[in-house]
Motif scaffolding. Structure first.
Motif, PDB file in Angstrom:
ATOM      1  N   ARG A   9       0.811  -1.192  -0.150  1.00  0.00           N
ATOM      2  CA  ARG A   9       0.060  -0.123  -0.039  1.00  0.00           C
ATOM      3  C   ARG A   9       0.883   1.281   0.087  1.00  0.00           C
ATOM      4  O   ARG A   9       0.374   2.144  -0.824  1.00  0.00           O
ATOM      5  CB  ARG A   9      -0.983  -0.071   1.119  1.00  0.00           C
ATOM      6  CG  ARG A   9      -2.171  -0.992   1.155  1.00  0.00           C
ATOM      7  CD  ARG A   9      -3.068  -0.730   2.134  1.00  0.00           C
ATOM      8  NE  ARG A   9      -2.622  -1.051   3.569  1.00  0.00           N
ATOM      9  CZ  ARG A   9      -2.931  -2.183   4.225  1.00  0.00           C
ATOM     10  NH1 ARG A   9      -3.312  -3.269   3.608  1.00  0.00           N
ATOM     11  NH2 ARG A   9      -2.207  -2.119   5.499  1.00  0.00           N
ATOM     12  N   VAL A  13       1.106   4.097  -3.127  1.00  0.00           N
ATOM     13  CA  VAL A  13       0.950   5.544  -3.005  1.00  0.00           C
ATOM     14  C   VAL A  13       2.332   6.353  -3.556  1.00  0.00           C
ATOM     15  O   VAL A  13       1.818   7.176  -4.323  1.00  0.00           O
ATOM     16  CB  VAL A  13       0.795   6.049  -1.282  1.00  0.00           C
ATOM     17  CG1 VAL A  13       0.929   7.435  -1.378  1.00  0.00           C
ATOM     18  CG2 VAL A  13      -0.318   5.464  -0.883  1.00  0.00           C
ATOM     19  N   ALA A  16       1.656   6.211  -7.485  1.00  0.00           N
ATOM     20  CA  ALA A  16       0.746   7.083  -7.839  1.00  0.00           C
ATOM     21  C   ALA A  16       1.161   8.301  -8.506  1.00  0.00           C
ATOM     22  O   ALA A  16       0.482   8.809  -9.614  1.00  0.00           O
ATOM     23  CB  ALA A  16      -0.492   7.152  -7.080  1.00  0.00           C
ATOM     24  N   LEU A  26      -5.455  14.475  -2.176  1.00  0.00           N
ATOM     25  CA  LEU A  26      -5.365  13.155  -1.373  1.00  0.00           C
ATOM     26  C   LEU A  26      -6.462  12.310  -1.950  1.00  0.00           C
ATOM     27  O   LEU A  26      -6.448  11.018  -2.245  1.00  0.00           O
ATOM     28  CB  LEU A  26      -5.865  13.570   0.073  1.00  0.00           C
ATOM     29  CG  LEU A  26      -6.202  12.295   0.735  1.00  0.00           C
ATOM     30  CD1 LEU A  26      -5.042  11.241   1.258  1.00  0.00           C
ATOM     31  CD2 LEU A  26      -6.699  12.537   2.390  1.00  0.00           C
ATOM     32  N   ILE A  29      -4.757  10.379  -4.931  1.00  0.00           N
ATOM     33  CA  ILE A  29      -4.124   9.344  -4.669  1.00  0.00           C
ATOM     34  C   ILE A  29      -5.008   8.178  -4.175  1.00  0.00           C
ATOM     35  O   ILE A  29      -4.723   6.953  -4.660  1.00  0.00           O
ATOM     36  CB  ILE A  29      -3.248   9.828  -3.249  1.00  0.00           C
ATOM     37  CG1 ILE A  29      -2.198  10.830  -3.717  1.00  0.00           C
ATOM     38  CG2 ILE A  29      -2.631   8.549  -2.739  1.00  0.00           C
ATOM     39  CD1 ILE A  29      -1.549  11.402  -2.635  1.00  0.00           C
ATOM     40  N   SER A  30      -6.167   8.257  -3.508  1.00  0.00           N
ATOM     41  CA  SER A  30      -7.039   7.101  -3.204  1.00  0.00           C
ATOM     42  C   SER A  30      -7.673   6.813  -4.446  1.00  0.00           C
ATOM     43  O   SER A  30      -7.778   5.533  -4.812  1.00  0.00           O
ATOM     44  CB  SER A  30      -8.152   7.813  -2.451  1.00  0.00           C
ATOM     45  OG  SER A  30      -9.340   6.850  -2.303  1.00  0.00           O
ATOM     46  N   THR A  33      -4.715   4.898  -6.583  1.00  0.00           N
ATOM     47  CA  THR A  33      -4.410   3.514  -5.729  1.00  0.00           C
ATOM     48  C   THR A  33      -5.328   2.416  -5.664  1.00  0.00           C
ATOM     49  O   THR A  33      -5.115   1.435  -5.213  1.00  0.00           O
ATOM     50  CB  THR A  33      -3.782   3.883  -4.433  1.00  0.00           C
ATOM     51  OG1 THR A  33      -4.330   4.555  -3.690  1.00  0.00           O
ATOM     52  CG2 THR A  33      -2.366   4.841  -4.878  1.00  0.00           C
ATOM     53  N   LEU A  35      -7.176   2.630  -2.934  1.00  0.00           N
ATOM     54  CA  LEU A  35      -7.378   2.688  -1.383  1.00  0.00           C
ATOM     55  C   LEU A  35      -8.529   3.389  -1.159  1.00  0.00           C
ATOM     56  O   LEU A  35      -8.715   4.579  -1.468  1.00  0.00           O
ATOM     57  CB  LEU A  35      -5.971   2.899  -0.998  1.00  0.00           C
ATOM     58  CG  LEU A  35      -5.015   2.092  -1.298  1.00  0.00           C
ATOM     59  CD1 LEU A  35      -3.469   2.841  -0.793  1.00  0.00           C
ATOM     60  CD2 LEU A  35      -5.050   0.683  -0.828  1.00  0.00           C
ATOM     61  N   THR A  39      -7.504   5.099   4.306  1.00  0.00           N
ATOM     62  CA  THR A  39      -6.294   4.387   4.374  1.00  0.00           C
ATOM     63  C   THR A  39      -5.245   5.248   3.646  1.00  0.00           C
ATOM     64  O   THR A  39      -4.192   5.471   4.167  1.00  0.00           O
ATOM     65  CB  THR A  39      -6.518   3.231   3.675  1.00  0.00           C
ATOM     66  OG1 THR A  39      -7.590   2.247   4.220  1.00  0.00           O
ATOM     67  CG2 THR A  39      -5.246   2.175   3.565  1.00  0.00           C
ATOM     68  N   ALA A  40      -5.849   5.777   2.430  1.00  0.00           N
ATOM     69  CA  ALA A  40      -4.781   6.884   1.790  1.00  0.00           C
ATOM     70  C   ALA A  40      -4.440   7.848   2.897  1.00  0.00           C
ATOM     71  O   ALA A  40      -3.262   8.448   2.744  1.00  0.00           O
ATOM     72  CB  ALA A  40      -5.545   7.349   0.574  1.00  0.00           C
ATOM     73  N   HIS A  41      -5.388   8.361   3.564  1.00  0.00           N
ATOM     74  CA  HIS A  41      -5.002   9.353   4.375  1.00  0.00           C
ATOM     75  C   HIS A  41      -3.884   9.086   5.386  1.00  0.00           C
ATOM     76  O   HIS A  41      -2.957   9.911   5.828  1.00  0.00           O
ATOM     77  CB  HIS A  41      -6.169  10.213   4.860  1.00  0.00           C
ATOM     78  CG  HIS A  41      -6.023  11.090   5.919  1.00  0.00           C
ATOM     79  ND1 HIS A  41      -5.679  11.035   7.560  1.00  0.00           N
ATOM     80  CD2 HIS A  41      -6.250  12.490   5.841  1.00  0.00           C
ATOM     81  CE1 HIS A  41      -5.621  12.299   7.820  1.00  0.00           C
ATOM     82  NE2 HIS A  41      -5.748  13.268   7.071  1.00  0.00           N
ATOM     83  N   VAL A  44      -0.691   8.589   3.342  1.00  0.00           N
ATOM     84  CA  VAL A  44      -0.001   9.796   3.178  1.00  0.00           C
ATOM     85  C   VAL A  44       0.531  10.563   4.269  1.00  0.00           C
ATOM     86  O   VAL A  44       1.686  11.093   4.098  1.00  0.00           O
ATOM     87  CB  VAL A  44      -0.858  10.707   2.364  1.00  0.00           C
ATOM     88  CG1 VAL A  44      -0.442  12.140   1.901  1.00  0.00           C
ATOM     89  CG2 VAL A  44      -1.377   9.860   0.822  1.00  0.00           C
TER      90      VAL A  44
END
Length: 249
Positions: A9, A13, A16, A26, A29-30, A33, A35, A39-41, A44
């Motif tokens: 994971r 990120v 990406a 953000l 990115i989510s 990916t 995600l 989870t991305a938060h 990151v």
């Protein structure tokens, strides 16, 4: 399917970001990916705290300087560029054309240095850019010196065309690679764009293995190839000696 393990994971990120997407929110990115936003938060945030990512005033994320510091330790990165730069600059002064240094990463060539000619032909290259090996001069110089099994598999695989002149015939590609080994130089006309021609030569490491390639890109049809080939080979030989290569005499 989104990556499952924590390392996967985190790498997703970072992955990406690319040359087409150097700045991401953000949400971007989510999405890129696959995600969940929460989870991305979290990921990151961890990467930003470590310095792998940086957040600007608008809330958009960029690759951080900490990654540049780490990547500078790669033997095929900063150290190779530092060894090569005087020879690349000499080659540029002799030609005033685009000069490039690249390494192989799997089936692709990655450009790690580039000196742009002020009035030279336009190229679709920048540091960090990737192209398939068969479609560039540096890629041909590198591919020609891989082991036979790798060459055979590469030639048999799909060969993407970028122009009507890109080499996509396996038999023709094998003949070109044999000529590169014979002459010590790769000439690649109109492979990525219709107006450019690349002249490249391999760079050897201490044990004689080809570790990089150097090239000059000129407009197609300007008649410089006979003069450029010796200059490019000389630059590649100088870089090789700086890296510790001592050819047999």
């Amino acid at each position: 399917m989104p990556p499952r393990s924590a390392p996967d994971r985190l790498l997703a990120v970072l992955g990406a970001f690319d040359h087409d997407h150097p700045a991401l929110s953000l949400t971007d990115i989510s999405r890129r990916t696959a995600l969940p936003l929460t989870t991305a938060h979290r990921l990151v945030g961890a990467l930003t705290a470590w310095g792998a990512l940086e957040r600007d005033a608008s809330g958009v994320y960029h690759i951080g300087l900490r990654l540049w510091e780490v990547s500078a330790l790669a033997p095929r990165g900063l150290a190779l560029r530092q060894a090569a730069l005087p020879f690349l600059e000499d080659l540029y002064e002799a030609t005033h054309e685009n000069v490039q240094l690249a390494v192989r990463d799997g089936t692709e060539v990655v450009y790690i240095e580039w000196i742009s000619g002020r009035s030279a032909v336009g190229v679709r290259i920048q540091v960090g850019a990737r192209w398939p090996l068969h479609a560039t001069g540096v890629g041909l110089a590198l591919l020609a010196h891989t082991d036979p099994a790798f060459q055979s598999a590469y030639c048999a695989g799909p060969l993407t065309a970028f122009t009507a002149h890109t080499v996509t015939d396996p038999a023709r590609l094998r003949r070109i690679l044999a000529e590169v080994r014979r002459t010590g130089c790769a000439v690649s006309p109109r492979q990525i764009t219709d107006d450019a021609l690349s002249v490249a030569a391999p760079v050897h490491g201490p044990g004689g293995t080809v570790v990089a390639a150097v090239s000059v890109v000129v407009p197609v049809g300007d008649g410089q190839v006979p003069a450029l080939a010796p200059a490019v080979r000389l630059a590649a030989r100088g870089i090789s000696r700086r890296l510790g290569w001592r050819p047999e005499t």
